[in-house]
Design a protein around this motif. Structure first.
Motif, PDB file in Angstrom:
ATOM      1  N   HIS A 259       0.838  -1.197   0.000  1.00  0.00           N
ATOM      2  CA  HIS A 259       0.000   0.000   0.000  1.00  0.00           C
ATOM      3  C   HIS A 259       0.873   1.247   0.000  1.00  0.00           C
ATOM      4  O   HIS A 259       2.014   1.229   0.448  1.00  0.00           O
TER       5      HIS A 259
ATOM      6  N   TYR B 195       0.158   5.902  -0.148  1.00  0.00           N
ATOM      7  CA  TYR B 195      -0.818   6.979  -0.124  1.00  0.00           C
ATOM      8  C   TYR B 195      -0.679   7.794  -1.400  1.00  0.00           C
ATOM      9  O   TYR B 195       0.426   7.984  -1.913  1.00  0.00           O
TER      10      TYR B 195
ATOM     11  N   GLU C 172      -3.041  10.844  -4.067  1.00  0.00           N
ATOM     12  CA  GLU C 172      -4.190  11.741  -4.175  1.00  0.00           C
ATOM     13  C   GLU C 172      -5.167  11.204  -5.201  1.00  0.00           C
ATOM     14  O   GLU C 172      -4.798  10.828  -6.312  1.00  0.00           O
ATOM     15  N   TYR C 173      -6.427  11.168  -4.810  1.00  0.00           N
ATOM     16  CA  TYR C 173      -7.507  10.770  -5.697  1.00  0.00           C
ATOM     17  C   TYR C 173      -8.722  11.604  -5.336  1.00  0.00           C
ATOM     18  O   TYR C 173      -9.076  11.713  -4.156  1.00  0.00           O
ATOM     19  N   ASP C 174      -9.349  12.181  -6.336  1.00  0.00           N
ATOM     20  CA  ASP C 174     -10.539  13.009  -6.125  1.00  0.00           C
ATOM     21  C   ASP C 174     -10.254  14.124  -5.106  1.00  0.00           C
ATOM     22  O   ASP C 174     -11.049  14.390  -4.217  1.00  0.00           O
TER      23      ASP C 174
ATOM     24  N   LYS D  72      -8.278  14.206  -2.657  1.00  0.00           N
ATOM     25  CA  LYS D  72      -8.057  13.745  -1.284  1.00  0.00           C
ATOM     26  C   LYS D  72      -6.855  12.803  -1.260  1.00  0.00           C
ATOM     27  O   LYS D  72      -6.679  12.006  -2.173  1.00  0.00           O
ATOM     28  N   VAL D  73      -6.059  12.911  -0.207  1.00  0.00           N
ATOM     29  CA  VAL D  73      -4.974  11.949  -0.016  1.00  0.00           C
ATOM     30  C   VAL D  73      -5.570  10.741   0.678  1.00  0.00           C
ATOM     31  O   VAL D  73      -6.233  10.857   1.705  1.00  0.00           O
ATOM     32  N   GLN D  74      -5.344   9.575   0.079  1.00  0.00           N
ATOM     33  CA  GLN D  74      -5.910   8.361   0.648  1.00  0.00           C
ATOM     34  C   GLN D  74      -5.005   7.161   0.382  1.00  0.00           C
ATOM     35  O   GLN D  74      -4.146   7.198  -0.493  1.00  0.00           O
ATOM     36  N   MET D  75      -5.227   6.109   1.168  1.00  0.00           N
ATOM     37  CA  MET D  75      -4.460   4.888   1.034  1.00  0.00           C
ATOM     38  C   MET D  75      -4.972   4.108  -0.162  1.00  0.00           C
ATOM     39  O   MET D  75      -6.170   4.033  -0.403  1.00  0.00           O
ATOM     40  N   MET D  76      -4.011   3.517  -0.915  1.00  0.00           N
ATOM     41  CA  MET D  76      -4.378   2.717  -2.091  1.00  0.00           C
ATOM     42  C   MET D  76      -3.317   1.658  -2.344  1.00  0.00           C
ATOM     43  O   MET D  76      -2.231   1.720  -1.761  1.00  0.00           O
TER      44      MET D  76
ATOM     45  N   GLY E 189       1.677   6.245   7.278  1.00  0.00           N
ATOM     46  CA  GLY E 189       1.393   7.416   6.445  1.00  0.00           C
ATOM     47  C   GLY E 189       2.108   7.400   5.109  1.00  0.00           C
ATOM     48  O   GLY E 189       2.063   8.380   4.366  1.00  0.00           O
TER      49      GLY E 189
END
Length: 157
Positions: free
Chosen positions: A83, A85, A87-89, A91-95, A113
């Motif tokens: 995993h 982190y 940015e998507y849409d 927003k910073v998010q886990m992917m 993080g």
């Protein structure tokens, strides 16, 4: 008949000399990923039983060829995933992480993080203080395994 006996003896002596102990030792291929090392490996259990655990570590690479880390496995989990982190849409998010490229001299921290390994469906028998094995698979299929100390959710990550 004499010629036949001489030929038979010559053939037998060749066969015996082929079995003599003068063979060069066979060198085994090195196991793992040459030049790869890991320090400070730890798995932090989830605060809620059944939720994924996170694996963190510091990786160094001094190998001669560039590689990509493409998969992670954790011995005491049903599945694991690299995993990161991003940015998507807006927003910073886990992917899920893309393959992680490494070259000679690289140091990569898998930390809260940032990049980390998520371990899903961790065995309920795994307790803080235990150790589990983490395996990274790189391009070409070579694997590098290392132990990770298991920590409770509230312990230092």
């Amino acid at each position: 008949m004499n010629g036949f006996a001489v030929a038979l003896l010559a053939g037998a002596s060749l066969a015996v000399s082929a079995c003599g102990g003068n063979e060069a030792p066979v060198e085994a291929e090195p196991e793992g990923v040459p030049g790869m090392s890991v320090e400070n490996a730890r798995m932090v259990l989830a605060p809620v039983a059944g939720n994924p655990a996170a694996v963190y570590f510091d990786l160094s690479y001094e190998g001669d060829r560039g590689l990509t880390i493409r998969r992670a496995d954790v011995a005491d989990a049903e599945s694991a995933m690299l995993h990161d982190y991003g940015e998507y849409d807006f927003k910073v998010q886990m992917m899920e992480a893309l393959p992680i490229g490494i070259k000679k001299g690289d140091k990569v921290s898998f930390e809260p993080g940032a990049k980390h390994v998520m371990a899903m469906n961790v065995s309920p028998d795994l307790k803080p203080g235990d150790t589990t094995e983490v395996t990274l698979t790189v391009s070409g299929g070579d694997k590098f395994s290392f132990p990770a100390e298991v920590r409770a959710a509230g312990e230092d990550r």
